[in-house]
Design an enzyme around this catalytic site. Structure first.
Site, PDB file in Angstrom:
ATOM      1  N   ASN A   8       0.860  -1.187   0.000  1.00 32.74           N
ATOM      2  CA  ASN A   8       0.000   0.000   0.000  1.00 32.74           C
ATOM      3  C   ASN A   8       0.901   1.243   0.000  1.00 32.74           C
ATOM      4  O   ASN A   8       1.695   1.450   0.933  1.00 32.74           O
ATOM      5  CB  ASN A   8      -0.892  -0.041   1.250  1.00 32.74           C
ATOM      6  CG  ASN A   8      -1.808   1.162   1.366  1.00 32.74           C
ATOM      7  OD1 ASN A   8      -1.418   2.283   1.051  1.00 32.74           O
ATOM      8  ND2 ASN A   8      -3.014   0.947   1.851  1.00 32.74           N
ATOM      9  N   HIS A  44      -5.450   3.571  -1.728  1.00 35.41           N
ATOM     10  CA  HIS A  44      -6.713   3.792  -1.025  1.00 35.41           C
ATOM     11  C   HIS A  44      -7.080   5.270  -1.153  1.00 35.41           C
ATOM     12  O   HIS A  44      -6.809   6.066  -0.254  1.00 35.41           O
ATOM     13  CB  HIS A  44      -6.551   3.390   0.445  1.00 35.41           C
ATOM     14  CG  HIS A  44      -7.829   3.339   1.218  1.00 35.41           C
ATOM     15  ND1 HIS A  44      -8.032   2.459   2.250  1.00 35.41           N
ATOM     16  CD2 HIS A  44      -8.977   4.047   1.119  1.00 35.41           C
ATOM     17  CE1 HIS A  44      -9.250   2.629   2.758  1.00 35.41           C
ATOM     18  NE2 HIS A  44      -9.838   3.604   2.090  1.00 35.41           N
ATOM     19  N   GLU A  71      -8.645   0.291  -2.923  1.00 36.92           N
ATOM     20  CA  GLU A  71      -9.518   0.204  -1.748  1.00 36.92           C
ATOM     21  C   GLU A  71     -10.332   1.482  -1.624  1.00 36.92           C
ATOM     22  O   GLU A  71      -9.836   2.568  -1.928  1.00 36.92           O
ATOM     23  CB  GLU A  71      -8.690   0.112  -0.464  1.00 36.92           C
ATOM     24  CG  GLU A  71      -7.816  -1.081  -0.336  1.00 36.92           C
ATOM     25  CD  GLU A  71      -6.941  -0.986   0.911  1.00 36.92           C
ATOM     26  OE1 GLU A  71      -6.316  -2.002   1.237  1.00 36.92           O
ATOM     27  OE2 GLU A  71      -6.852   0.089   1.548  1.00 36.92           O
ATOM     28  N   THR A 102      -8.061   6.285   9.644  1.00 37.97           N
ATOM     29  CA  THR A 102      -7.777   5.063   8.883  1.00 37.97           C
ATOM     30  C   THR A 102      -8.977   4.134   9.052  1.00 37.97           C
ATOM     31  O   THR A 102      -9.828   4.374   9.909  1.00 37.97           O
ATOM     32  CB  THR A 102      -6.463   4.405   9.366  1.00 37.97           C
ATOM     33  OG1 THR A 102      -6.210   3.235   8.574  1.00 37.97           O
ATOM     34  CG2 THR A 102      -6.519   4.007  10.829  1.00 37.97           C
ATOM     35  N   HIS A 192      -4.094  -4.572   7.754  1.00 39.51           N
ATOM     36  CA  HIS A 192      -4.119  -3.507   8.749  1.00 39.51           C
ATOM     37  C   HIS A 192      -3.209  -3.856   9.920  1.00 39.51           C
ATOM     38  O   HIS A 192      -3.412  -4.849  10.595  1.00 39.51           O
ATOM     39  CB  HIS A 192      -5.524  -3.174   9.276  1.00 39.51           C
ATOM     40  CG  HIS A 192      -5.738  -1.687   9.345  1.00 39.51           C
ATOM     41  ND1 HIS A 192      -5.138  -0.906  10.285  1.00 39.51           N
ATOM     42  CD2 HIS A 192      -6.431  -0.851   8.544  1.00 39.51           C
ATOM     43  CE1 HIS A 192      -5.483   0.354  10.069  1.00 39.51           C
ATOM     44  NE2 HIS A 192      -6.245   0.424   9.021  1.00 39.51           N
ATOM     45  N   HIS A 216       1.545   1.064   6.300  1.00 35.48           N
ATOM     46  CA  HIS A 216       2.186   1.909   7.303  1.00 35.48           C
ATOM     47  C   HIS A 216       3.513   1.340   7.825  1.00 35.48           C
ATOM     48  O   HIS A 216       4.544   2.021   7.796  1.00 35.48           O
ATOM     49  CB  HIS A 216       1.213   2.153   8.465  1.00 35.48           C
ATOM     50  CG  HIS A 216       1.749   3.063   9.505  1.00 35.48           C
ATOM     51  ND1 HIS A 216       1.735   4.437   9.370  1.00 35.48           N
ATOM     52  CD2 HIS A 216       2.374   2.798  10.676  1.00 35.48           C
ATOM     53  CE1 HIS A 216       2.315   4.980  10.424  1.00 35.48           C
ATOM     54  NE2 HIS A 216       2.705   4.014  11.237  1.00 35.48           N
TER      55      HIS A 216
HETATM   56  N1  PXP Z   1      -6.496  -2.758   4.377  1.00 33.29           N
HETATM   57  C1  PXP Z   1      -7.331  -1.690   4.454  1.00 33.29           C
HETATM   58  C2  PXP Z   1      -8.766  -1.890   4.086  1.00 33.29           C
HETATM   59  C3  PXP Z   1      -6.863  -0.436   4.831  1.00 33.29           C
HETATM   60  O1  PXP Z   1      -7.701   0.609   4.882  1.00 33.29           O
HETATM   61  C4  PXP Z   1      -5.489  -0.273   5.131  1.00 33.29           C
HETATM   62  C5  PXP Z   1      -4.971   1.074   5.519  1.00 33.29           C
HETATM   63  O2  PXP Z   1      -5.243   1.990   4.526  1.00 33.29           O
HETATM   64  C6  PXP Z   1      -4.661  -1.411   5.045  1.00 33.29           C
HETATM   65  C7  PXP Z   1      -5.187  -2.635   4.680  1.00 33.29           C
HETATM   66  C8  PXP Z   1      -3.197  -1.340   5.351  1.00 33.29           C
HETATM   67  O3  PXP Z   1      -3.006  -1.078   6.694  1.00 33.29           O
HETATM   68  P1  PXP Z   1      -1.575  -0.631   7.221  1.00 33.29           P
HETATM   69  O4  PXP Z   1      -1.268   0.688   6.613  1.00 33.29           O
HETATM   70  O5  PXP Z   1      -1.728  -0.581   8.711  1.00 33.29           O
HETATM   71  O6  PXP Z   1      -0.604  -1.701   6.770  1.00 33.29           O
END
Ligand code: PXP
Length: 240
Positions: A8, A44, A71, A102, A192, A216
Site C-alpha cells: 500500500n 486507497h 480500496e 484510517t 491492517h 504503514h
Molecule cells: N487494508 C485496508 C482496508 C486499509 O484501509 C489499510 C490502511 O489503509 C490497510 C489494509 C493497510 O493497513 P496498514 O497501513 O496498517 O498496513
C-alpha cells in the site's frame, strides 16, 4: 501457494503531499515496489485526497505489471467511477467514514447485505474481482458469502494489537473466520497493522491466505532498511 504481498503506497503520497511537489515520486515508487518483489500495489483514495489522489490512481494503472488493488468506500460515486474507469484486478470495499484517520471496522454483512450485493454486482459485471473488508466474526464472514463477493479481507488490527501479549488468543477469531471463509469458498485476504513482528505467525496460522496488503509499517521500516530490502524482508515472512 505463497501468500501475495500487496504494498500500500498511500504513505508515500502522504509524504509527497506534505510539501506540495513531486518528491517522493509516487509513480516511481509503484514501479520500484514491483521491481523489488511486491506482488501487487494497493492504493486507497479517499474523497479529500489527503493521501493518494484520484489522478495518481489513473497515472499508476498503465505501469502495473503485477496486481492493482484499489480500496475505498463505494458509497462515494467518485470512487465507483474511478474503479470502473481504471479497471484494477481487485477492488476492496471498505466502509470508512469521511475524514476517518484510517479504516477501523469491517462491513456489517448482515444489515448491509442488500447494498453490498448490488454494488459488488456492478464491479463484477466489469470483470473486477471484489473483496470486502470484514471483522473476524464468523457470522459476518458467513453472511459475506451471500453478497457475491469473491474474497474477504480480514481486518487485522485486533490481532496486531494483542499479538505481543498473547499471540494464541490474538489469532483465535481469525482462524475461526478463515475456516468459515474456506467452507463458503470465499478467497481470503488480510490487512491492517501487519508488520515484521506479527506477519509470519499470522500467515503460518491462517490456511489459504491469498494476499496481505501492508502500508504503514512497511513504509516506516523502509526508512531504516531501504525499500528493496524491506519488501524482501516482508516477503520472507509469508513465503512457504
Ligand atoms: N487494508 C485496508 C482496508 C486499509 O484501509 C489499510 C490502511 O489503509 C490497510 C489494509 C493497510 O493497513 P496498514 O497501513 O496498517 O498496513
Amino acid at each position: 501457494m505463497a501468500t501475495k504481498l500487496s504494498v500500500n503506497i498511500n504513505k508515500i503520497a502522504t509524504l509527497r503531499n506534505s510539501r506540495g511537489g513531486n518528491n517522493p515520486d509516487v509513480l516511481k515508487a509503484a514501479i520500484d515496489c514491483q521491481l523489488f518483489g511486491a506482488d501487487g500495489i494497493t492504493v486507497h483514495p479517499r474523497p479529500d485526497e489527503r493521501h493518494i489522489r484520484y489522478s495518481d490512481v489513473r497515472d499508476i494503472k498503465p505501469f502495473i505489471t503485477t496486481e492493482f488493488n484499489i480500496e475505498g468506500n463505494p458509497t462515494e460515486d467518485k470512487f465507483v467511477q474511478l474503479v470502473l474507469e481504471v479497471k484494477p484486478e481487485q477492488v476492496t470495499l471498505v466502509p470508512d467514514a469521511l475524514g476517518q484517520l484510517t479504516s477501523d471496522h469491517g462491513w456489517d454483512t448482515i444489515k448491509q447485505a442488500g447494498y453490498l450485493r448490488d454494488i459488488i454486482g456492478v464491479f463484477k459485471k466489469q470483470g473486477i474481482r471484489v473483496s470486502i473488508f470484514v471483522d473476524p466474526i464468523e457470522d459476518m464472514v458467513a453472511a459475506a458469502a451471500d453478497t457475491g463477493t469473491d474474497r474477504i479481507e480480514l481486518y487485522t488490527e485486533s490481532y496486531a494489537k494483542h499479538y505481543t501479549a498473547n499471540k494464541n488468543a490474538a489469532i483465535e477469531s481469525y482462524i475461526k473466520a478463515a475456516n468459515v471463509a474456506a467452507q463458503k469458498k470465499l478467497g481470503l485476504n488480510a490487512g491492517h497493522d501487519l508488520d515484521l513482528n506479527n506477519l509470519k505467525y499470522f500467515a503460518n496460522s491462517i490456511p489459504g491466505l491469498l494476499e496481505v496488503s501492508i502500508g504503514h509499517a512497511l513504509i516506516s521500516d523502509a526508512l531504516y532498511y531501504g525499500l528493496e530490502n524491506t519488501i524482501q524482508l516482508y516477503k520472507r515472512q509469508i513465503s512457504d
